[in-house]
Write a protein that holds these residues in place. Structure first.
Motif, PDB file in Angstrom:
ATOM      1  N   VAL A  40      38.483  35.652  28.461  1.00  0.00           N
ATOM      2  CA  VAL A  40      37.350  35.540  29.386  1.00  0.00           C
ATOM      3  C   VAL A  40      36.371  36.683  29.131  1.00  0.00           C
ATOM      4  O   VAL A  40      35.151  36.481  29.089  1.00  0.00           O
ATOM      5  N   ARG A  41      36.891  37.877  28.932  1.00  0.00           N
ATOM      6  CA  ARG A  41      36.033  39.039  28.674  1.00  0.00           C
ATOM      7  C   ARG A  41      35.282  38.877  27.347  1.00  0.00           C
ATOM      8  O   ARG A  41      34.082  39.168  27.261  1.00  0.00           O
ATOM      9  N   LYS A  42      35.959  38.382  26.339  1.00  0.00           N
ATOM     10  CA  LYS A  42      35.326  38.194  25.033  1.00  0.00           C
ATOM     11  C   LYS A  42      34.206  37.156  25.120  1.00  0.00           C
ATOM     12  O   LYS A  42      33.170  37.296  24.462  1.00  0.00           O
ATOM     13  N   ALA A  43      34.395  36.134  25.925  1.00  0.00           N
ATOM     14  CA  ALA A  43      33.409  35.053  26.053  1.00  0.00           C
ATOM     15  C   ALA A  43      32.092  35.528  26.656  1.00  0.00           C
ATOM     16  O   ALA A  43      31.078  34.849  26.530  1.00  0.00           O
ATOM     17  N   VAL A  44      32.079  36.696  27.280  1.00  0.00           N
ATOM     18  CA  VAL A  44      30.852  37.246  27.851  1.00  0.00           C
ATOM     19  C   VAL A  44      29.819  37.483  26.747  1.00  0.00           C
ATOM     20  O   VAL A  44      28.623  37.335  26.956  1.00  0.00           O
ATOM     21  N   GLY A  45      30.301  37.861  25.570  1.00  0.00           N
ATOM     22  CA  GLY A  45      29.410  38.040  24.441  1.00  0.00           C
ATOM     23  C   GLY A  45      28.849  39.441  24.265  1.00  0.00           C
ATOM     24  O   GLY A  45      27.975  39.652  23.431  1.00  0.00           O
ATOM     25  N   VAL A  46      29.313  40.364  25.063  1.00  0.00           N
ATOM     26  CA  VAL A  46      28.919  41.762  24.875  1.00  0.00           C
ATOM     27  C   VAL A  46      30.194  42.574  24.643  1.00  0.00           C
ATOM     28  O   VAL A  46      31.255  42.228  25.161  1.00  0.00           O
ATOM     29  N   PRO A  47      30.079  43.637  23.858  1.00  0.00           N
ATOM     30  CA  PRO A  47      31.287  44.446  23.608  1.00  0.00           C
ATOM     31  C   PRO A  47      31.843  45.028  24.908  1.00  0.00           C
ATOM     32  O   PRO A  47      31.101  45.576  25.716  1.00  0.00           O
ATOM     33  N   MET A  48      33.113  44.823  25.096  1.00  0.00           N
ATOM     34  CA  MET A  48      33.803  45.445  26.229  1.00  0.00           C
ATOM     35  C   MET A  48      35.256  45.630  25.839  1.00  0.00           C
ATOM     36  O   MET A  48      35.778  44.876  25.030  1.00  0.00           O
ATOM     37  N   PRO A  49      35.897  46.642  26.389  1.00  0.00           N
ATOM     38  CA  PRO A  49      37.293  46.891  26.009  1.00  0.00           C
ATOM     39  C   PRO A  49      38.216  45.782  26.508  1.00  0.00           C
ATOM     40  O   PRO A  49      37.981  45.172  27.549  1.00  0.00           O
ATOM     41  N   ASN A  50      39.253  45.531  25.716  1.00  0.00           N
ATOM     42  CA  ASN A  50      40.297  44.618  26.160  1.00  0.00           C
ATOM     43  C   ASN A  50      41.069  45.267  27.298  1.00  0.00           C
ATOM     44  O   ASN A  50      41.183  46.488  27.366  1.00  0.00           O
ATOM     45  N   MET A  51      41.601  44.439  28.151  1.00  0.00           N
ATOM     46  CA  MET A  51      42.503  44.946  29.188  1.00  0.00           C
ATOM     47  C   MET A  51      43.848  45.260  28.542  1.00  0.00           C
ATOM     48  O   MET A  51      44.234  44.630  27.558  1.00  0.00           O
ATOM     49  N   VAL A  52      44.548  46.217  29.106  1.00  0.00           N
ATOM     50  CA  VAL A  52      45.890  46.564  28.665  1.00  0.00           C
ATOM     51  C   VAL A  52      46.814  46.484  29.875  1.00  0.00           C
ATOM     52  O   VAL A  52      46.390  46.700  31.013  1.00  0.00           O
ATOM     53  N   TRP A  53      48.052  46.161  29.616  1.00  0.00           N
ATOM     54  CA  TRP A  53      49.048  46.061  30.681  1.00  0.00           C
ATOM     55  C   TRP A  53      49.425  47.458  31.138  1.00  0.00           C
ATOM     56  O   TRP A  53      49.626  48.370  30.325  1.00  0.00           O
ATOM     57  N   ASN A  54      49.522  47.631  32.442  1.00  0.00           N
ATOM     58  CA  ASN A  54      49.885  48.920  32.997  1.00  0.00           C
ATOM     59  C   ASN A  54      51.069  48.720  33.936  1.00  0.00           C
ATOM     60  O   ASN A  54      50.980  47.926  34.882  1.00  0.00           O
ATOM     61  N   THR A  55      52.159  49.425  33.685  1.00  0.00           N
ATOM     62  CA  THR A  55      53.370  49.204  34.474  1.00  0.00           C
ATOM     63  C   THR A  55      53.210  49.615  35.936  1.00  0.00           C
ATOM     64  O   THR A  55      53.809  49.007  36.816  1.00  0.00           O
ATOM     65  N   THR A  56      52.403  50.624  36.204  1.00  0.00           N
ATOM     66  CA  THR A  56      52.163  51.031  37.593  1.00  0.00           C
ATOM     67  C   THR A  56      51.405  49.955  38.350  1.00  0.00           C
ATOM     68  O   THR A  56      51.769  49.593  39.476  1.00  0.00           O
ATOM     69  N   VAL A  57      50.364  49.432  37.727  1.00  0.00           N
ATOM     70  CA  VAL A  57      49.576  48.370  38.355  1.00  0.00           C
ATOM     71  C   VAL A  57      50.423  47.106  38.492  1.00  0.00           C
ATOM     72  O   VAL A  57      50.384  46.416  39.523  1.00  0.00           O
ATOM     73  N   ALA A  58      51.228  46.806  37.478  1.00  0.00           N
ATOM     74  CA  ALA A  58      52.095  45.625  37.521  1.00  0.00           C
ATOM     75  C   ALA A  58      53.152  45.754  38.621  1.00  0.00           C
ATOM     76  O   ALA A  58      53.474  44.770  39.301  1.00  0.00           O
ATOM     77  N   SER A  59      53.677  46.946  38.809  1.00  0.00           N
ATOM     78  CA  SER A  59      54.652  47.181  39.876  1.00  0.00           C
ATOM     79  C   SER A  59      54.014  46.940  41.242  1.00  0.00           C
ATOM     80  O   SER A  59      54.623  46.341  42.137  1.00  0.00           O
ATOM     81  N   TYR A  60      52.786  47.410  41.391  1.00  0.00           N
ATOM     82  CA  TYR A  60      52.061  47.179  42.643  1.00  0.00           C
ATOM     83  C   TYR A  60      51.878  45.674  42.881  1.00  0.00           C
ATOM     84  O   TYR A  60      52.133  45.176  43.979  1.00  0.00           O
ATOM     85  N   ALA A  61      51.466  44.953  41.830  1.00  0.00           N
ATOM     86  CA  ALA A  61      51.275  43.501  41.944  1.00  0.00           C
ATOM     87  C   ALA A  61      52.591  42.807  42.303  1.00  0.00           C
ATOM     88  O   ALA A  61      52.630  41.934  43.176  1.00  0.00           O
ATOM     89  N   ARG A  62      53.665  43.190  41.638  1.00  0.00           N
ATOM     90  CA  ARG A  62      54.971  42.574  41.887  1.00  0.00           C
ATOM     91  C   ARG A  62      55.426  42.825  43.329  1.00  0.00           C
ATOM     92  O   ARG A  62      55.891  41.919  44.015  1.00  0.00           O
ATOM     93  N   ASN A  63      55.269  44.057  43.805  1.00  0.00           N
ATOM     94  CA  ASN A  63      55.671  44.375  45.177  1.00  0.00           C
ATOM     95  C   ASN A  63      54.842  43.595  46.194  1.00  0.00           C
ATOM     96  O   ASN A  63      55.379  43.102  47.194  1.00  0.00           O
ATOM     97  N   TYR A  64      53.549  43.471  45.926  1.00  0.00           N
ATOM     98  CA  TYR A  64      52.712  42.726  46.869  1.00  0.00           C
ATOM     99  C   TYR A  64      53.033  41.232  46.815  1.00  0.00           C
ATOM    100  O   TYR A  64      53.087  40.576  47.858  1.00  0.00           O
ATOM    101  N   ALA A  65      53.287  40.716  45.632  1.00  0.00           N
ATOM    102  CA  ALA A  65      53.640  39.299  45.508  1.00  0.00           C
ATOM    103  C   ALA A  65      54.930  39.005  46.277  1.00  0.00           C
ATOM    104  O   ALA A  65      55.030  37.995  46.989  1.00  0.00           O
ATOM    105  N   LYS A  66      55.908  39.876  46.146  1.00  0.00           N
ATOM    106  CA  LYS A  66      57.169  39.687  46.877  1.00  0.00           C
ATOM    107  C   LYS A  66      56.931  39.708  48.389  1.00  0.00           C
ATOM    108  O   LYS A  66      57.537  38.938  49.126  1.00  0.00           O
ATOM    109  N   LEU A  67      56.058  40.591  48.825  1.00  0.00           N
ATOM    110  CA  LEU A  67      55.720  40.673  50.249  1.00  0.00           C
ATOM    111  C   LEU A  67      55.071  39.373  50.731  1.00  0.00           C
ATOM    112  O   LEU A  67      55.360  38.897  51.823  1.00  0.00           O
ATOM    113  N   ARG A  68      54.205  38.785  49.908  1.00  0.00           N
ATOM    114  CA  ARG A  68      53.472  37.572  50.281  1.00  0.00           C
ATOM    115  C   ARG A  68      54.311  36.308  50.106  1.00  0.00           C
ATOM    116  O   ARG A  68      53.928  35.240  50.579  1.00  0.00           O
ATOM    117  N   ALA A  69      55.440  36.388  49.413  1.00  0.00           N
ATOM    118  CA  ALA A  69      56.254  35.203  49.137  1.00  0.00           C
ATOM    119  C   ALA A  69      56.700  34.496  50.419  1.00  0.00           C
ATOM    120  O   ALA A  69      56.912  33.286  50.417  1.00  0.00           O
TER     121      ALA A  69
END
Length: 167
Positions: A40-69
């Motif tokens: 999706v970012r590449k399709a914008v057509g302007v140079p921008m950095p790729n996203m990288v996976w971050n374990t801290t951010v992923a842990s936050y997402a996982r904890n919130y997802a479990k809470l919302r389950a």
């Protein structure tokens, strides 16, 4: 012959079900979240950095997802990260599918006015393409009803700052 045909049918049905399940699970792997976001970012057509996976951010997402389950309500965590939420009704509702839903909002975004068109939602899309948001963490959980799925992706640093362009 009838029993053999029935056994063959059951076996083929089982194989098909496993392949469908594996296909859905494969779309929820880290590389698939990253690939979908970065496409999706590449399709914008302007140079921008790729996203990288971050374990801290992923842990936050996982904890919130479990809470919302428990209820799978689309309520934001109001945490320190940008956040996109999605809810789906099928086992095939994958993380990659959720990213596709958010990306589809592109048609409602006007870069010229830096706003959503016609009171449509576009902020999920702009969060994906927010060029400063480079760290990603996502999670997918089955809702407590046993059928539905909840997907959350978090972005660091957060985007969608009022008055600022995403890229």
């Amino acid at each position: 012959m009838g029993n053999r045909a029935t056994l063959l049918f059951v076996l083929l049905s089982l194989i098909f079900s496993v392949l469908l399940f594996e296909s859905a699970c494969a779309q929820n792997k880290i590389r698939n979240y990253l690939k979908a976001h970065n496409a999706v970012r590449k399709a914008v057509g302007v140079p921008m950095p790729n996203m990288v996976w971050n374990t801290t951010v992923a842990s936050y997402a996982r904890n919130y997802a479990k809470l919302r389950a428990e209820d799978c309500k689309l309520l934001h965590s109001n945490g320190p990260y940008g956040e996109n939420l999605a809810y789906g009704y099928s086992r095939r509702f994958s993380g990659r599918y959720a990213v596709g839903l958010w990306a589809a909002e592109k048609k409602y975004y006007s870069y010229r006015s830096n706003s959503c068109i016609g009171q449509q939602e576009c902020l999920h899309y702009t969060q994906i393409v927010w060029s400063d948001s480079i760290r990603l963490g996502c999670a997918r959980v089955k809702c407590s009803n046993g059928y539905d799925w909840f997907v959350v992706c978090n972005y660091d640093p957060p985007g969608n700052w009022v008055g600022e362009l995403p890229y």
